[in-house]
Design a protein around this motif. Structure first.
Motif, PDB file in Angstrom:
ATOM      1  N   ARG A 167      43.062  55.240  25.601  1.00 25.95           N
ATOM      2  CA  ARG A 167      43.628  56.295  27.473  1.00 25.95           C
ATOM      3  C   ARG A 167      43.471  55.084  28.377  1.00 25.95           C
ATOM      4  O   ARG A 167      43.974  54.826  29.043  1.00 25.95           O
ATOM      5  N   VAL A 168      41.859  54.659  28.317  1.00 29.61           N
ATOM      6  CA  VAL A 168      41.668  53.743  29.827  1.00 29.61           C
ATOM      7  C   VAL A 168      43.053  52.182  29.436  1.00 29.61           C
ATOM      8  O   VAL A 168      43.040  52.244  30.101  1.00 29.61           O
ATOM      9  N   ALA A 169      42.937  51.994  28.240  1.00 31.69           N
ATOM     10  CA  ALA A 169      43.751  51.128  27.716  1.00 31.69           C
ATOM     11  C   ALA A 169      44.649  50.327  28.720  1.00 31.69           C
ATOM     12  O   ALA A 169      46.013  50.092  28.898  1.00 31.69           O
ATOM     13  N   LYS A 170      45.224  52.029  28.480  1.00 34.81           N
ATOM     14  CA  LYS A 170      47.097  52.251  28.354  1.00 34.81           C
ATOM     15  C   LYS A 170      47.536  52.682  29.745  1.00 34.81           C
ATOM     16  O   LYS A 170      48.112  52.846  30.167  1.00 34.81           O
ATOM     17  N   LEU A 171      45.845  53.043  30.508  1.00 36.03           N
ATOM     18  CA  LEU A 171      46.429  53.125  32.205  1.00 36.03           C
ATOM     19  C   LEU A 171      46.712  52.110  33.147  1.00 36.03           C
ATOM     20  O   LEU A 171      46.395  50.930  32.556  1.00 36.03           O
ATOM     21  N   THR A 172      47.298  52.741  33.901  1.00 34.12           N
ATOM     22  CA  THR A 172      48.079  51.543  34.474  1.00 34.12           C
ATOM     23  C   THR A 172      47.201  51.434  35.216  1.00 34.12           C
ATOM     24  O   THR A 172      47.377  52.475  36.755  1.00 34.12           O
ATOM     25  N   PHE A 173      47.283  50.102  36.720  1.00 38.33           N
ATOM     26  CA  PHE A 173      46.325  49.683  37.012  1.00 38.33           C
ATOM     27  C   PHE A 173      47.031  50.808  38.686  1.00 38.33           C
ATOM     28  O   PHE A 173      46.602  51.491  39.693  1.00 38.33           O
ATOM     29  N   ALA A 174      48.391  50.480  38.521  1.00 38.60           N
ATOM     30  CA  ALA A 174      49.208  50.630  39.833  1.00 38.60           C
ATOM     31  C   ALA A 174      48.899  52.037  39.761  1.00 38.60           C
ATOM     32  O   ALA A 174      49.063  52.717  41.084  1.00 38.60           O
ATOM     33  N   ILE A 187      49.506  45.156  40.839  1.00 37.70           N
ATOM     34  CA  ILE A 187      50.204  46.255  41.063  1.00 37.70           C
ATOM     35  C   ILE A 187      52.355  46.801  40.516  1.00 37.70           C
ATOM     36  O   ILE A 187      52.454  47.011  39.777  1.00 37.70           O
ATOM     37  N   SER A 188      52.755  45.576  41.139  1.00 38.77           N
ATOM     38  CA  SER A 188      54.075  45.401  41.205  1.00 38.77           C
ATOM     39  C   SER A 188      54.837  45.344  39.618  1.00 38.77           C
ATOM     40  O   SER A 188      55.620  46.207  39.185  1.00 38.77           O
ATOM     41  N   ASP A 189      54.183  44.876  39.114  1.00 32.30           N
ATOM     42  CA  ASP A 189      54.212  44.721  37.110  1.00 32.30           C
ATOM     43  C   ASP A 189      53.987  45.461  37.085  1.00 32.30           C
ATOM     44  O   ASP A 189      54.446  45.612  35.909  1.00 32.30           O
ATOM     45  N   GLN A 190      53.236  46.697  37.564  1.00 32.72           N
ATOM     46  CA  GLN A 190      52.408  48.477  36.573  1.00 32.72           C
ATOM     47  C   GLN A 190      51.565  47.837  34.706  1.00 32.72           C
ATOM     48  O   GLN A 190      51.858  48.096  34.291  1.00 32.72           O
ATOM     49  N   ILE A 191      50.890  46.498  35.202  1.00 38.42           N
ATOM     50  CA  ILE A 191      50.334  46.052  33.932  1.00 38.42           C
ATOM     51  C   ILE A 191      49.549  47.980  33.933  1.00 38.42           C
ATOM     52  O   ILE A 191      48.978  47.857  34.600  1.00 38.42           O
ATOM     53  N   THR A 192      49.108  47.293  32.737  1.00 39.31           N
ATOM     54  CA  THR A 192      48.288  48.351  32.035  1.00 39.31           C
ATOM     55  C   THR A 192      46.471  47.892  32.706  1.00 39.31           C
ATOM     56  O   THR A 192      46.701  46.378  32.540  1.00 39.31           O
ATOM     57  N   PHE A 193      45.529  48.617  32.569  1.00 38.35           N
ATOM     58  CA  PHE A 193      43.905  47.963  32.990  1.00 38.35           C
ATOM     59  C   PHE A 193      43.915  46.541  31.575  1.00 38.35           C
ATOM     60  O   PHE A 193      43.068  45.473  31.596  1.00 38.35           O
ATOM     61  N   LYS A 194      44.189  46.643  30.367  1.00 38.05           N
ATOM     62  CA  LYS A 194      44.120  45.970  29.323  1.00 38.05           C
ATOM     63  C   LYS A 194      45.031  44.560  30.037  1.00 38.05           C
ATOM     64  O   LYS A 194      44.147  43.368  29.814  1.00 38.05           O
TER      65      LYS A 194
END
Length: 121
Positions: free
Chosen positions: A10-17, A56-63
């Motif tokens: 779940r942590v890996a899939k969260l988005t930083f944004a 942020i704008s790329d909506q990347i995951t924490f991974k």
């Protein structure tokens, strides 16, 4: 899959944004600034302002966020409890890195001096 593995996934899939606005709210509510938050994030990840905005704008995951980051060599000096876990004892590298960031944001919100947060003292 164990509950620990579920948590790490779940942590890996969260988005930083998705989490970033919560960081901003937390620090600003305690009288700190977005610029100070960015300084802390930059210290940990090596992202400058432009690179941070791109994450942020790329909506990347924490991974992806931490794969792109250049983790500060002094990150291992971040210790203490966050979300009920001692950050130095977390065995999953990605979860530990996310908790490093959480811990730094928490320290900023609690009013610690920037020198202590950035482990320069």
């Amino acid at each position: 899959m164990t509950s620990a593995n579920d948590h790490h996934e779940r942590v890996a899939k969260l988005t930083f944004a998705a989490v970033y606005p919560h960081y901003v709210t937390k620090v600003e509510k305690k009288g700190r600034t977005r610029e100070e938050l960015h300084q802390v994030i930059s210290w940990l990840t090596g992202f400058n302002e432009k690179a941070l905005q791109k994450q942020i704008s790329d909506q990347i995951t924490f991974k992806e966020f931490f794969q792109r980051a250049k983790l500060n060599p002094n990150a291992h000096l971040i210790t203490g409890v966050i979300c009920g876990y001692r950050v130095e004892e977390i065995d999953n590298p990605l979860t530990q890195q996310v908790r490093y960031l959480d811990k730094l944001v928490d320290e900023l919100a609690k009013g610690k001096k920037m020198e202590k947060i950035l482990r320069t003292e």
